[in-house]
Design a protein around this motif. Structure first.
Motif, PDB file in Angstrom:
ATOM      1  N   MET A  83      -6.978 192.999  65.876  1.00  0.00           N
ATOM      2  CA  MET A  83      -7.895 192.703  66.964  1.00  0.00           C
ATOM      3  C   MET A  83      -8.781 193.916  67.191  1.00  0.00           C
ATOM      4  O   MET A  83      -8.299 194.996  67.509  1.00  0.00           O
ATOM      5  CB  MET A  83      -7.112 192.400  68.233  1.00  0.00           C
ATOM      6  CG  MET A  83      -6.144 191.227  68.125  1.00  0.00           C
ATOM      7  SD  MET A  83      -6.969 189.671  67.864  1.00  0.00           S
ATOM      8  CE  MET A  83      -7.967 189.590  69.331  1.00  0.00           C
ATOM      9  N   ILE A  84     -10.092 193.733  66.973  1.00  0.00           N
ATOM     10  CA  ILE A  84     -11.055 194.815  67.123  1.00  0.00           C
ATOM     11  C   ILE A  84     -11.967 194.500  68.294  1.00  0.00           C
ATOM     12  O   ILE A  84     -12.348 193.349  68.501  1.00  0.00           O
ATOM     13  CB  ILE A  84     -11.881 194.983  65.836  1.00  0.00           C
ATOM     14  CG1 ILE A  84     -10.986 195.408  64.674  1.00  0.00           C
ATOM     15  CG2 ILE A  84     -13.004 196.003  66.028  1.00  0.00           C
ATOM     16  CD1 ILE A  84     -11.710 195.474  63.350  1.00  0.00           C
ATOM     17  N   GLY A  85     -12.339 195.527  69.041  1.00  0.00           N
ATOM     18  CA  GLY A  85     -13.273 195.316  70.138  1.00  0.00           C
ATOM     19  C   GLY A  85     -13.263 196.480  71.099  1.00  0.00           C
ATOM     20  O   GLY A  85     -12.323 197.289  71.112  1.00  0.00           O
TER      21      GLY A  85
ATOM     22  N   ALA B 170     -11.944 196.473  77.517  1.00  0.00           N
ATOM     23  CA  ALA B 170     -12.245 195.367  78.438  1.00  0.00           C
ATOM     24  C   ALA B 170     -12.960 194.206  77.769  1.00  0.00           C
ATOM     25  O   ALA B 170     -13.567 193.369  78.454  1.00  0.00           O
ATOM     26  CB  ALA B 170     -13.065 195.869  79.633  1.00  0.00           C
ATOM     27  N   ALA B 171     -12.890 194.100  76.455  1.00  0.00           N
ATOM     28  CA  ALA B 171     -13.552 193.001  75.759  1.00  0.00           C
ATOM     29  C   ALA B 171     -12.779 191.696  75.916  1.00  0.00           C
ATOM     30  O   ALA B 171     -13.354 190.606  75.840  1.00  0.00           O
ATOM     31  CB  ALA B 171     -13.716 193.331  74.278  1.00  0.00           C
ATOM     32  N   GLY B 172     -11.470 191.799  76.112  1.00  0.00           N
ATOM     33  CA  GLY B 172     -10.646 190.592  76.235  1.00  0.00           C
ATOM     34  C   GLY B 172      -9.674 190.431  75.078  1.00  0.00           C
ATOM     35  O   GLY B 172      -9.205 189.321  74.812  1.00  0.00           O
ATOM     36  N   LYS B 173      -9.339 191.528  74.398  1.00  0.00           N
ATOM     37  CA  LYS B 173      -8.441 191.454  73.238  1.00  0.00           C
ATOM     38  C   LYS B 173      -7.044 190.978  73.644  1.00  0.00           C
ATOM     39  O   LYS B 173      -6.473 190.084  73.008  1.00  0.00           O
ATOM     40  CB  LYS B 173      -8.369 192.827  72.546  1.00  0.00           C
ATOM     41  CG  LYS B 173      -9.711 193.331  72.046  1.00  0.00           C
ATOM     42  CD  LYS B 173      -9.594 194.648  71.311  1.00  0.00           C
ATOM     43  CE  LYS B 173      -9.199 195.806  72.207  1.00  0.00           C
ATOM     44  NZ  LYS B 173     -10.229 196.093  73.258  1.00  0.00           N
ATOM     45  N   SER B 174      -6.498 191.574  74.693  1.00  0.00           N
ATOM     46  CA  SER B 174      -5.156 191.184  75.145  1.00  0.00           C
ATOM     47  C   SER B 174      -5.144 189.747  75.656  1.00  0.00           C
ATOM     48  O   SER B 174      -4.188 188.996  75.420  1.00  0.00           O
ATOM     49  CB  SER B 174      -4.667 192.132  76.246  1.00  0.00           C
ATOM     50  OG  SER B 174      -4.544 193.460  75.753  1.00  0.00           O
TER      51      SER B 174
ATOM     52  N   ILE C  85      -3.648 195.367  68.024  1.00  0.00           N
ATOM     53  CA  ILE C  85      -4.892 195.751  68.685  1.00  0.00           C
ATOM     54  C   ILE C  85      -5.296 197.123  68.149  1.00  0.00           C
ATOM     55  O   ILE C  85      -4.564 198.102  68.286  1.00  0.00           O
ATOM     56  CB  ILE C  85      -4.726 195.804  70.213  1.00  0.00           C
ATOM     57  CG1 ILE C  85      -4.478 194.390  70.754  1.00  0.00           C
ATOM     58  CG2 ILE C  85      -5.951 196.421  70.874  1.00  0.00           C
ATOM     59  CD1 ILE C  85      -4.333 194.318  72.265  1.00  0.00           C
ATOM     60  N   HIS C  86      -6.440 197.158  67.505  1.00  0.00           N
ATOM     61  CA  HIS C  86      -6.937 198.384  66.880  1.00  0.00           C
ATOM     62  C   HIS C  86      -8.436 198.427  67.129  1.00  0.00           C
ATOM     63  O   HIS C  86      -9.228 197.920  66.340  1.00  0.00           O
ATOM     64  CB  HIS C  86      -6.630 198.366  65.385  1.00  0.00           C
ATOM     65  CG  HIS C  86      -6.596 199.723  64.775  1.00  0.00           C
ATOM     66  ND1 HIS C  86      -5.860 200.033  63.650  1.00  0.00           N
ATOM     67  CD2 HIS C  86      -7.205 200.876  65.136  1.00  0.00           C
ATOM     68  CE1 HIS C  86      -6.020 201.304  63.346  1.00  0.00           C
ATOM     69  NE2 HIS C  86      -6.833 201.825  64.234  1.00  0.00           N
ATOM     70  N   SER C  87      -8.829 199.026  68.240  1.00  0.00           N
ATOM     71  CA  SER C  87     -10.205 198.911  68.721  1.00  0.00           C
ATOM     72  C   SER C  87     -11.260 199.335  67.709  1.00  0.00           C
ATOM     73  O   SER C  87     -12.235 198.636  67.480  1.00  0.00           O
ATOM     74  CB  SER C  87     -10.386 199.727  70.011  1.00  0.00           C
ATOM     75  OG  SER C  87      -9.609 199.175  71.045  1.00  0.00           O
TER      76      SER C  87
ATOM     77  N   PRO D  44     -17.060 193.945  61.030  1.00  0.00           N
ATOM     78  CA  PRO D  44     -16.673 192.554  60.818  1.00  0.00           C
ATOM     79  C   PRO D  44     -17.339 191.672  61.864  1.00  0.00           C
ATOM     80  O   PRO D  44     -17.563 192.097  62.991  1.00  0.00           O
ATOM     81  CB  PRO D  44     -15.149 192.573  60.997  1.00  0.00           C
ATOM     82  CG  PRO D  44     -14.763 193.999  60.765  1.00  0.00           C
ATOM     83  CD  PRO D  44     -15.915 194.819  61.268  1.00  0.00           C
ATOM     84  N   ARG D  45     -17.664 190.446  61.517  1.00  0.00           N
ATOM     85  CA  ARG D  45     -18.320 189.539  62.453  1.00  0.00           C
ATOM     86  C   ARG D  45     -17.351 189.083  63.540  1.00  0.00           C
ATOM     87  O   ARG D  45     -16.165 188.938  63.297  1.00  0.00           O
ATOM     88  CB  ARG D  45     -18.869 188.320  61.710  1.00  0.00           C
ATOM     89  CG  ARG D  45     -20.007 188.642  60.764  1.00  0.00           C
ATOM     90  CD  ARG D  45     -20.406 187.424  59.971  1.00  0.00           C
ATOM     91  NE  ARG D  45     -19.312 186.994  59.099  1.00  0.00           N
ATOM     92  CZ  ARG D  45     -19.266 185.810  58.499  1.00  0.00           C
ATOM     93  NH1 ARG D  45     -20.233 184.934  58.691  1.00  0.00           N
ATOM     94  NH2 ARG D  45     -18.251 185.488  57.723  1.00  0.00           N
ATOM     95  N   SER D  46     -17.896 188.830  64.718  1.00  0.00           N
ATOM     96  CA  SER D  46     -17.079 188.335  65.816  1.00  0.00           C
ATOM     97  C   SER D  46     -16.689 186.892  65.545  1.00  0.00           C
ATOM     98  O   SER D  46     -17.220 186.235  64.646  1.00  0.00           O
ATOM     99  CB  SER D  46     -17.855 188.418  67.137  1.00  0.00           C
ATOM    100  OG  SER D  46     -18.924 187.485  67.126  1.00  0.00           O
TER     101      SER D  46
END
Length: 240
Positions: A1-3, A6-10, A74-76, A132-134
């Motif tokens: 999970m990249i972002g 506060a992007a909403g990964k969790s 999760i790996h921002s 990578p694309r969203s």
């Protein structure tokens, strides 16, 4: 999970994970190790060092189980070499990016002040041609989820999965992988562009399939063996 922060990964993980999945989240590990509230985002230097060691060990071990369960990491902002390694292992890289304005607003009102420059730096580093694309850019955004709900509504429980042949159910607990069904494209996106999903698959089957791998599904016709010169082979049905 990249972002970014506060992007909403969790949140994305909570909405898509199932019982038994493994989630490796730096903040959760840090707060567990330091006895802090899970919503805390500020850690001392010592906690950061211990958390990094624990996280690295967790990832190494979890990768040995990734063929039987889903592992969420999760790996921002991973290095490209790290992304390549994840993908070589068969991982799906998911980018959660609701947009810079949304993220900066969330960070300003929901996160410690020191994360504002972190979020800004994330966007500075994310050249669209390199990252990578969203999920939305890859065709798995709101429209895809709407189509998935439609497919589920029309689904008949017990219909066999096109990939493995086992029955598919709306109730995730009844599926062999105990996961929700996912919407899939019969014609892969890599070769046919962005079309709408047109079928359901088990989650594990969908992850195994990947683009351009339809020929690898269990039971798919194998490539015929070239015939060699000589008398025709006699099949058992020709014995008399």
């Amino acid at each position: 999970m990249i972002g970014p922060p506060a992007a909403g990964k969790s949140t994305y993980i909570r909405e898509h994970m199932t019982d038994g999945d493994i989630v490796i989240d730096y903040d959760i590990l840090a707060n567990a190790l330091s006895g802090r509230d899970l919503a805390n985002h500020q850690h001392t230097r010592a906690v950061k060092q211990v958390t990094k060691a624990a996280r690295d060990a967790a990832i190494t071990t979890a990768r040995t189980h990734a063929d039987t369960i889903d592992v969420w990491i999760i790996h921002s902002t991973p290095a490209q070499s790290t992304i390549d390694q994840y993908q070589d292992d068969g991982a799906e890289v998911i980018v959660i990016d609701p947009g810079k304005d949304t993220v900066m607003h969330r960070v300003k009102h929901q996160r410690p002040a020191h994360l504002l420059p972190v979020a800004a730096k994330w966007y500075d580093q994310q050249a669209a041609s390199k990252r990578p694309r969203s999920t939305t850019e890859r065709g798995y955004g709101h429209r895809h989820q709407t189509i998935r709900r439609r497919l589920l509504h029309n689904h008949t429980d017990g219909t066999p999965c096109d990939w493995c042949g086992q029955p598919m159910y709306r109730d995730a607990k009844r599926n062999f992988d105990h996961a929700p069904l996912e919407a899939d494209h019969t014609n892969d996106l890599k070769h046919h562009g962005h079309g709408d999903a047109d079928r359901l698959l088990h989650r594990r089957c969908n992850r195994q399939r990947k683009d351009g791998q339809e020929h690898r599904r269990p039971g798919a016709p194998s490539t015929p063996t070239p015939r060699v010169d000589g008398p025709p082979a006699v099949t058992p049905f020709e014995w008399g």
